[in-house]
Design an enzyme around this catalytic site. Structure first.
Site, PDB file in Angstrom:
ATOM      1  N   LYS A  35      32.742  99.692 118.798  1.00  0.00           N
ATOM      2  CA  LYS A  35      32.370 101.072 118.462  1.00  0.00           C
ATOM      3  C   LYS A  35      33.047 102.085 119.385  1.00  0.00           C
ATOM      4  CE  LYS A  35      27.907 101.074 120.879  1.00  0.00           C
ATOM      5  NZ  LYS A  35      28.254  99.894 121.718  1.00  0.00           N
ATOM      6  N   ARG A  40      20.255 104.535 122.695  1.00  0.00           N
ATOM      7  CA  ARG A  40      20.118 103.087 122.729  1.00  0.00           C
ATOM      8  C   ARG A  40      18.659 102.667 122.617  1.00  0.00           C
ATOM      9  NH1 ARG A  40      25.151 102.134 125.764  1.00  0.00           N
ATOM     10  NH2 ARG A  40      25.676  99.933 125.813  1.00  0.00           N
ATOM     11  N   ARG A  64      37.932  87.421 126.781  1.00  0.00           N
ATOM     12  CA  ARG A  64      38.696  88.485 127.441  1.00  0.00           C
ATOM     13  C   ARG A  64      39.120  88.064 128.841  1.00  0.00           C
ATOM     14  NH1 ARG A  64      35.102  93.801 127.212  1.00  0.00           N
ATOM     15  NH2 ARG A  64      34.953  94.009 124.977  1.00  0.00           N
ATOM     16  N   ARG A 110      35.824  89.006 133.818  1.00  0.00           N
ATOM     17  CA  ARG A 110      34.940  89.986 134.477  1.00  0.00           C
ATOM     18  C   ARG A 110      33.483  89.546 134.399  1.00  0.00           C
ATOM     19  NH1 ARG A 110      37.042  95.126 131.500  1.00  0.00           N
ATOM     20  NH2 ARG A 110      38.919  95.576 132.662  1.00  0.00           N
ATOM     21  N   ARG A 138      23.039  91.060 127.380  1.00  0.00           N
ATOM     22  CA  ARG A 138      23.259  92.377 126.767  1.00  0.00           C
ATOM     23  C   ARG A 138      22.936  92.332 125.267  1.00  0.00           C
ATOM     24  NH1 ARG A 138      28.822  94.859 128.243  1.00  0.00           N
ATOM     25  NH2 ARG A 138      27.781  96.779 127.661  1.00  0.00           N
TER      26      ARG A 138
HETATM   27  P1  AMP Z   1      28.552 100.873 127.500  1.00  0.00           P
HETATM   28  O1  AMP Z   1      29.862 101.219 128.115  1.00  0.00           O
HETATM   29  O2  AMP Z   1      28.133 101.855 126.435  1.00  0.00           O
HETATM   30  O3  AMP Z   1      28.468  99.443 127.023  1.00  0.00           O
HETATM   31  O4  AMP Z   1      27.445 101.027 128.643  1.00  0.00           O
HETATM   32  C1  AMP Z   1      27.497 100.256 129.822  1.00  0.00           C
HETATM   33  C2  AMP Z   1      26.122 100.224 130.481  1.00  0.00           C
HETATM   34  O5  AMP Z   1      25.700 101.552 130.816  1.00  0.00           O
HETATM   35  C3  AMP Z   1      24.991  99.667 129.629  1.00  0.00           C
HETATM   36  O6  AMP Z   1      24.943  98.251 129.670  1.00  0.00           O
HETATM   37  C4  AMP Z   1      23.778 100.310 130.281  1.00  0.00           C
HETATM   38  O7  AMP Z   1      23.446  99.678 131.506  1.00  0.00           O
HETATM   39  C5  AMP Z   1      24.305 101.693 130.625  1.00  0.00           C
HETATM   40  N1  AMP Z   1      24.089 102.649 129.512  1.00  0.00           N
HETATM   41  C6  AMP Z   1      25.051 103.280 128.769  1.00  0.00           C
HETATM   42  N2  AMP Z   1      24.499 104.072 127.828  1.00  0.00           N
HETATM   43  C7  AMP Z   1      23.148 103.931 127.953  1.00  0.00           C
HETATM   44  C8  AMP Z   1      22.023 104.477 127.270  1.00  0.00           C
HETATM   45  N3  AMP Z   1      22.171 105.317 126.224  1.00  0.00           N
HETATM   46  N4  AMP Z   1      20.793 104.116 127.696  1.00  0.00           N
HETATM   47  C9  AMP Z   1      20.618 103.287 128.732  1.00  0.00           C
HETATM   48  N5  AMP Z   1      21.612 102.716 129.415  1.00  0.00           N
HETATM   49  C10 AMP Z   1      22.883 103.034 129.043  1.00  0.00           C
END
Ligand code: AMP
Length: 214
Positions: free
Chosen positions: A13, A88, A127, A160, A171
């Site tokens: 996404k 989220r 990856r 990583r 996750r």
């Molecule tokens: P992403 O790059 O969107 O996968 O985000 C990486 C990490 O940032 C996630 O695994 C969460 O720990 C935190 N994070 C990002 N966006 C949110 C959100 N809307 N609510 C809570 N945690 C977030």
């Protein structure tokens, strides 16, 4: 136009969100990117969010919502934006809807990039990244010329922490438990559009453009 991207971590996404942002000339707002930039700069916010992110857990709603509302309140977001990684949780979605409603506004589309878990696990655990230049590869889809070695700088590639099987599974669990209910939330509002995220990147993009219009 105000758009939300939904989908599991690794569904692609983020890539699609950037392509849409370029296509329509709108800001791409990623809470994950904002958090990572703060960690890199060593800010107070960065220190606060790091341990959640390292464990594959969500950052608390209160903190995340504040950061997001600050960002979409900026001048460049007034004519529209694309949100990637937010909301989220249901409470995050409710706060966003309320804030927009107070301005007489609302989200136009929630695009759900659908990819089965097994597919995501294969994508992420395959990856490999270069610790020096940051280049990324995939052992099957984008292999380096020499196995395990970066094409650009000759350094040994690593898996990583984020891409390790246990973290990916964690996750995905968090996604199913806390984020997936948003699909029904936006379905009920009549703005959900689900697309098949296992197709080629360009085909996924074409499908999204067909929904949003040229
Ligand atoms: P992403 O790059 O969107 O996968 O985000 C990486 C990490 O940032 C996630 O695994 C969460 O720990 C935190 N994070 C990002 N966006 C949110 C959100 N809307 N609510 C809570 N945690 C977030």
């Amino acid at each position: 136009m105000k758009i939300i991207m939904l989908g599991a971590p690794g569904a692609g996404k983020g890539t699609q969100a950037k392509m849409i942002a370029d296509q329509y000339g709108m800001p791409h707002v990623s809470t994950g990117d904002i958090f990572r930039a703060n960690i890199k700069e060593g800010t107070e916010l960065g220190k606060e969010v790091k341990s959640y992110m390292d464990q594959g857990l969500l950052v608390p709603d209160e903190l995340t919502v504040k950061i997001l509302l600050d960002r979409v309140g900026k001048e460049d977001c007034q004519n529209g934006f694309i949100l990637d990684g937010f909301p989220r949780t249901i409470p995050q979605a409710e706060v966003l809807d309320k804030a927009l409603a107070e301005l007489g506004d609302a989200i136009d589309y929630a695009i759900n990039v659908d990819v089965p878990d097994e597919h995501i696990i294969g994508r992420m655990t395959g990856r490999r990244a270069c610790p020096t230049c940051g280049a990324t590869y995939h052992i099957v889809h984008i292999p380096p010329r020499q196995e395990g070695i970066c094409d650009g700088c000759g350094k040994e590639l690593v898996l990583r922490d984020d891409d390790k099987l246990e973290t990916v599974k964690k996750r995905l669990d968090v996604y199913h438990e806390q984020t997936q209910p948003l699909i029904e939330y936006y379905q009920e509002k009549g703005i959900l559009r689900t697309i098949n995220g296992t197709a080629a990147m360009q085909d996924v993009f074409t499908e999204i453009i067909n929904i949003l219009g040229k």
